[in-house]
Scaffold this active site. Structure first.
Site, PDB file in Angstrom:
ATOM      1  N   GLY A   1     -37.627  54.310  30.321  1.00 28.73           N
ATOM      2  CA  GLY A   1     -37.279  54.220  28.897  1.00 28.73           C
ATOM      3  C   GLY A   1     -38.507  53.895  28.090  1.00 28.73           C
ATOM      4  O   GLY A   1     -39.633  54.138  28.528  1.00 28.73           O
ATOM      5  N   GLY A   2     -38.284  53.336  26.907  1.00 30.97           N
ATOM      6  CA  GLY A   2     -39.395  53.032  26.001  1.00 30.97           C
ATOM      7  C   GLY A   2     -39.690  51.547  25.951  1.00 30.97           C
ATOM      8  O   GLY A   2     -39.295  50.784  26.842  1.00 30.97           O
ATOM      9  N   ASP A   3     -40.393  51.153  24.894  1.00 32.48           N
ATOM     10  CA  ASP A   3     -40.798  49.752  24.756  1.00 32.48           C
ATOM     11  C   ASP A   3     -39.588  48.822  24.640  1.00 32.48           C
ATOM     12  O   ASP A   3     -39.622  47.690  25.117  1.00 32.48           O
ATOM     13  CB  ASP A   3     -41.685  49.594  23.508  1.00 32.48           C
ATOM     14  N   GLY A   4     -38.524  49.298  23.996  1.00 29.80           N
ATOM     15  CA  GLY A   4     -37.329  48.467  23.830  1.00 29.80           C
ATOM     16  C   GLY A   4     -36.660  48.208  25.173  1.00 29.80           C
ATOM     17  O   GLY A   4     -36.186  47.103  25.452  1.00 29.80           O
TER      18      GLY A   4
ATOM     19  N   THR B   1     -42.317  55.478  21.529  1.00 26.61           N
ATOM     20  CA  THR B   1     -43.709  55.052  21.350  1.00 26.61           C
ATOM     21  C   THR B   1     -44.376  54.835  22.711  1.00 26.61           C
ATOM     22  O   THR B   1     -45.499  55.267  22.925  1.00 26.61           O
ATOM     23  CB  THR B   1     -43.786  53.726  20.548  1.00 26.61           C
TER      24      THR B   1
ATOM     25  N   ASP C   1     -41.945  43.987  19.372  1.00 29.61           N
ATOM     26  CA  ASP C   1     -41.954  45.056  20.392  1.00 29.61           C
ATOM     27  C   ASP C   1     -40.873  46.103  20.110  1.00 29.61           C
ATOM     28  O   ASP C   1     -40.227  46.615  21.040  1.00 29.61           O
ATOM     29  CB  ASP C   1     -41.728  44.482  21.802  1.00 29.61           C
TER      30      ASP C   1
HETATM   31  N1  LIG Z   1     -27.007  52.886  27.510  1.00 31.72           N
HETATM   32  C1  LIG Z   1     -27.508  52.536  26.336  1.00 31.72           C
HETATM   33  N2  LIG Z   1     -26.934  52.940  25.180  1.00 31.72           N
HETATM   34  C2  LIG Z   1     -27.470  52.634  23.983  1.00 31.72           C
HETATM   35  N3  LIG Z   1     -28.597  51.888  23.820  1.00 31.72           N
HETATM   36  C3  LIG Z   1     -29.205  51.457  24.937  1.00 31.72           C
HETATM   37  C4  LIG Z   1     -28.707  51.752  26.241  1.00 31.72           C
HETATM   38  N4  LIG Z   1     -29.536  51.200  27.158  1.00 31.72           N
HETATM   39  C5  LIG Z   1     -30.513  50.569  26.455  1.00 31.72           C
HETATM   40  N5  LIG Z   1     -30.329  50.706  25.123  1.00 31.72           N
HETATM   41  C6  LIG Z   1     -31.160  50.226  24.008  1.00 31.72           C
HETATM   42  O1  LIG Z   1     -31.853  51.349  23.442  1.00 31.72           O
HETATM   43  C7  LIG Z   1     -32.916  50.849  22.646  1.00 31.72           C
HETATM   44  C8  LIG Z   1     -34.056  51.820  22.569  1.00 31.72           C
HETATM   45  O2  LIG Z   1     -34.497  52.108  23.836  1.00 31.72           O
HETATM   46  P1  LIG Z   1     -35.996  52.454  24.236  1.00 31.72           P
HETATM   47  O3  LIG Z   1     -36.912  51.434  23.794  1.00 31.72           O
HETATM   48  O4  LIG Z   1     -35.926  52.723  25.689  1.00 31.72           O
HETATM   49  O5  LIG Z   1     -36.297  53.829  23.476  1.00 31.72           O
HETATM   50  P2  LIG Z   1     -37.011  54.155  22.110  1.00 31.72           P
HETATM   51  O6  LIG Z   1     -36.650  53.159  21.073  1.00 31.72           O
HETATM   52  O7  LIG Z   1     -36.747  55.574  21.834  1.00 31.72           O
HETATM   53  O8  LIG Z   1     -38.545  54.016  22.473  1.00 31.72           O
HETATM   54  P3  LIG Z   1     -39.709  53.017  21.968  1.00 31.72           P
HETATM   55  O9  LIG Z   1     -39.167  51.622  22.093  1.00 31.72           O
HETATM   56  O10 LIG Z   1     -40.829  53.293  22.916  1.00 31.72           O
HETATM   57  O11 LIG Z   1     -40.048  53.360  20.558  1.00 31.72           O
HETATM   58  C9  LIG Z   1     -33.316  49.530  23.264  1.00 31.72           C
HETATM   59  O12 LIG Z   1     -33.220  48.544  22.286  1.00 31.72           O
HETATM   60  C10 LIG Z   1     -32.288  49.294  24.371  1.00 31.72           C
HETATM   61  O13 LIG Z   1     -31.828  47.955  24.338  1.00 31.72           O
HETATM   62  C1  LIG Z   2     -49.737  57.058   6.540  1.00 32.45           C
HETATM   63  C2  LIG Z   2     -50.592  57.233   7.798  1.00 32.45           C
HETATM   64  C3  LIG Z   2     -50.199  56.245   8.815  1.00 32.45           C
HETATM   65  C4  LIG Z   2     -51.027  56.316  10.104  1.00 32.45           C
HETATM   66  C5  LIG Z   2     -50.758  55.039  10.829  1.00 32.45           C
HETATM   67  C6  LIG Z   2     -51.033  55.099  12.278  1.00 32.45           C
HETATM   68  C7  LIG Z   2     -50.867  53.737  12.861  1.00 32.45           C
HETATM   69  C8  LIG Z   2     -50.036  53.799  14.097  1.00 32.45           C
HETATM   70  C9  LIG Z   2     -50.036  52.494  14.810  1.00 32.45           C
HETATM   71  C10 LIG Z   2     -48.888  52.453  15.745  1.00 32.45           C
HETATM   72  C11 LIG Z   2     -48.845  51.141  16.447  1.00 32.45           C
HETATM   73  C12 LIG Z   2     -47.610  51.047  17.228  1.00 32.45           C
HETATM   74  C13 LIG Z   2     -47.527  49.716  17.876  1.00 32.45           C
HETATM   75  C14 LIG Z   2     -46.344  49.714  18.787  1.00 32.45           C
HETATM   76  C15 LIG Z   2     -45.252  49.075  18.523  1.00 32.45           C
HETATM   77  C16 LIG Z   2     -44.088  49.128  19.435  1.00 32.45           C
HETATM   78  O1  LIG Z   2     -43.851  47.844  19.915  1.00 32.45           O
HETATM   79  C17 LIG Z   2     -42.853  49.606  18.692  1.00 32.45           C
HETATM   80  C18 LIG Z   2     -41.726  49.879  19.657  1.00 32.45           C
HETATM   81  O2  LIG Z   2     -41.976  50.980  20.408  1.00 32.45           O
HETATM   82  N1  LIG Z   2     -43.124  50.812  17.960  1.00 32.45           N
HETATM   83  C19 LIG Z   2     -43.164  50.831  16.638  1.00 32.45           C
HETATM   84  C20 LIG Z   2     -43.521  52.121  15.994  1.00 32.45           C
HETATM   85  O3  LIG Z   2     -42.910  49.864  15.961  1.00 32.45           O
END
Ligand SMILES: Nc1ncnc2c1ncn2[C@@H]1O[C@H](COP(=O)(O)OP(=O)(O)OP(=O)(O)O)[C@@H](O)[C@H]1O
Ligand SMILES: CCCCCCCCCCCCC/C=C/[C@@H](O)[C@H](CO)NC(C)=O
Ligand SMILES: [Ca+2]
Length: 551
Positions: A201-204, A247, A511
């Site tokens: 998955g992602g950061d969340g 992300t 995060d």
């Molecule tokens: N089965 C599920 N259904 C809905 N939400 C879920 C489920 N499992 C986990 N989640 C939640 O989904 C949210 C987003 O997940 P995730 O961080 O993996 O993806 P993203 O937001 O697309 O990526 P990023 O965090 O990298 O930007 C998290 O807050 C997590 O708690």
């Molecule tokens: C108008 C032009 C804007 C350009 C700005 C570029 C800056 C990008 C910096 C991104 C940093 C992301 C840090 C990551 C944070 C993650 O914890 C979080 C969850 O995935 N992601 C975000 C986007 O908040």
């Protein structure tokens, strides 16, 4: 076959049509084409030797005639090589590609006799089994809703086959709702059965995993998570991240690429990368842990707005980013921080945190050797203590980056010189400025220019910080926001009639999750968790050249 010194095996084997000297030393498998069977001289295809560290061998398998090749190619190989295929074995190993990507490559050796094959296969397997850091049993959580909702497919198609090849057993859980993985880890998971946890998955989703694991470790060890002054206990399980989110900045900043195969290979070879974790409290109540970005103002608003646009997938961040940039809100408050002293590194260093980082090693050792010094620093709790610094002001953004936060959107990250495991976070204050200046700052995240080299931006490397929004110094700022919003707004606007900015309240982006409180107390816990990663590797000198070793 000889066994001189550290040399375990040395044989003449065939690779394709070529006769090779193949050796297995304690840590290296090497094959070198015998000069007599190669061309006399070829400037672009020298008779080079090819070496693979045993630590980067994924597995070894015996070739069998019935291995399911139904296209006749097996028979052709047999005919071409004039060898009995039952005498062949294949070694699967890590091959480095461009941009920190790893792939699973393979080389097949043919032996002159069956006993020799057995000896080779047995020796390599013995060496692999002796690597204690390799995981044998993993607990895998897949978020089916991350990013472009491809987590399940990515795992099944790209990761599971590699784990199977490497003989890694797994228990796979597809989450059914948000916080499913966190709750399962807190209460149900039989953690003793596993050598690590894998998060697809992602950061969340990664955040869920660390919340479950850290919570469980503190409960088992009798540590009160609500006390911001208590040192947290490190957990024993490493975490692997298979990137499938929007992300994926934690994966990118610890591996150098967002690539599921690369991440799976780092898990298989048993890499270990320690990481700092921030605990976030409000009035001695635990709120959350953070490993990447804690952002109030711009990044908080981008996240709040983007959560309403989840249906857009990863593009939601771009849209919300542009919208929040145009909105141009500023925020008033007080930031206090405890500067990191007696450590190596500053946020303005040209050097970057890379694999085997000496800054992280030095600072980590210092903190573990002299905990009393750390505790003295940490216990300097009083606002009057001379160690603490306080800044009151109007800010467009207040960011704490505990690591670089590099991601594909910003390959150098929010704080390019931040370290994964040095026990500090970089506190970045962007003061109220014009839209044009703020754009200059933002755009520098995507170029080589220094985003901190601007009069309205300051950055401090800290162990601890606090933030209190204006008008919310004592009681729950959440209540204040709900009860007195309009009154406060009009007051601030009268104070600044022609500023061109709209003063407002923001939320903390922790995060990628929104915090429920704005007044927070943040403390860095050095190297609290470990990942199946090794930090970003320095590129090899000839990385971009094609491999000249094809035999
Ligand atoms: N089965 C599920 N259904 C809905 N939400 C879920 C489920 N499992 C986990 N989640 C939640 O989904 C949210 C987003 O997940 P995730 O961080 O993996 O993806 P993203 O937001 O697309 O990526 P990023 O965090 O990298 O930007 C998290 O807050 C997590 O708690
Ligand atoms: C108008 C032009 C804007 C350009 C700005 C570029 C800056 C990008 C910096 C991104 C940093 C992301 C840090 C990551 C944070 C993650 O914890 C979080 C969850 O995935 N992601 C975000 C986007 O908040
Ligand atoms: Ca750090």
């Amino acid at each position: 076959m000889e066994r001189p010194g550290r040399l375990l095996l040395l044989s003449e084997l065939r690779v394709g049509n070529a006769a090779c000297d193949v050796s297995l030393c304690r840590s290296l498998l090497t094959w070198k084409r015998r000069s007599s069977s190669g061309p006399v001289y070829h400037p672009f295809r020298p008779s080079v030797s090819h070496s693979v560290s045993v630590s980067e061998i994924i597995s070894v398998r015996e070739e069998e005639e019935s291995r399911g090749r139904d296209d006749g190619s097996w028979k052709k190989i047999k005919e071409r090589e004039g060898k009995d295929c039952r005498l062949a074995f294949t070694v699967l190993y890590v091959e480095r590609r461009q941009q920190h990507r790893w792939r699973c490559a393979e080389v097949t050796f043919t032996c002159p006799e069956g006993a020799l094959r057995q000896h080779w296969v047995g020796s390599i397997r013995e060496q692999l089994a002796a690597i204690a850091s390799r995981p044998k049993h993993l607990l895998v959580y897949i978020n089916p809703c991350s990013g472009k909702r491809k987590g399940k497919r990515i795992y099944e198609e790209k990761v599971a086959p590699l784990f199977a090849q490497a003989g890694v057993a797994t228990q796979v859980i597809v989450t059914e709702r948000a916080n499913y993985a966190r709750d399962h880890l807190r209460t149900e998971a039989e953690l003793k059965k596993f050598d690590g946890v894998v998060c697809v998955g992602g950061d969340g989703m990664f955040s869920e995993i660390i919340h479950g694991l850290i919570w469980r470790t503190q409960m088992d060890g009798g540590v009160d998570p609500d006390s911001p002054d208590e040192a947290l206990l490190p957990g024993s399980l490493r975490i692997g991240i298979i990137p499938a989110g929007s992300t994926d900045c934690i994966c990118f900043a610890t591996v150098g690429a967002n690539d599921p195969v690369t991440s799976a290979l780092h898990v298989i070879v048993g890499d270990s990368q320690p990481m700092d974790v921030c605990s976030v409290h409000h009035n001695s109540t635990f709120l959350r842990y953070s490993v990447s970005l804690l952002g109030y103002g711009f990044y908080g608003d981008v996240l709040t707005d983007s959560e309403r646009k989840r249906w857009l997938g990863p593009a939601r961040y771009d849209l919300s980013g542009v919208k929040m940039f145009l909105t141009h809100h500023y925020y008033e408050g007080t930031v206090s921080y405890l500067p990191a002293r007696g450590i190596k590194g500053t946020p303005r260093d040209a050097a970057r945190c890379r694999s085997g980082c000496v800054v992280c090693q030095h600072n980590g050792e210092q903190l573990s050797e002299k905990p009393e010094r750390y505790e003295v620093d940490e216990a300097s709790d009083s606002e009057n203590d001379s160690e603490w610094r306080t800044i009151r002001g109007k800010f467009l953004a207040i960011n704490a980056a505990s690591m670089s936060c590099a991601c594909p959107r910003s390959p150098k990250g929010l704080s390019p010189a931040a370290h994964l495991a040095d026990g500090t976070t970089d506190l970045i204050l962007v003061r109220k400025c014009s839209r044009f200046d703020f754009l200059r700052h933002l755009l520098r995240h995507t170029s080589k220019d220094d985003q901190f080299d601007l009069t309205f931006v300051e950055v401090h490397r800290v162990r601890r910080f606090r933030f209190t929004p204006r008008y919310c110094q004592s009681n729950s700022d959440l209540d204040m926001r709900e009860n007195g919003k309009h009154q406060l707004f009009s007051q601030i606007c009268r104070d600044h009639p022609a500023c061109g900015c709209a003063p407002a309240y923001s939320s903390w982006n922790c995060d990628g999750e929104i915090l429920t409180h704005t007044a927070i107390d943040v403390r860095v816990h050095c190297q609290l968790i470990k990942l199946f990663a090794r930090g970003i590797e320095e590129p090899m000198v000839f990385e971009d050249l094609p491999n000249p070793c094809a035999i």
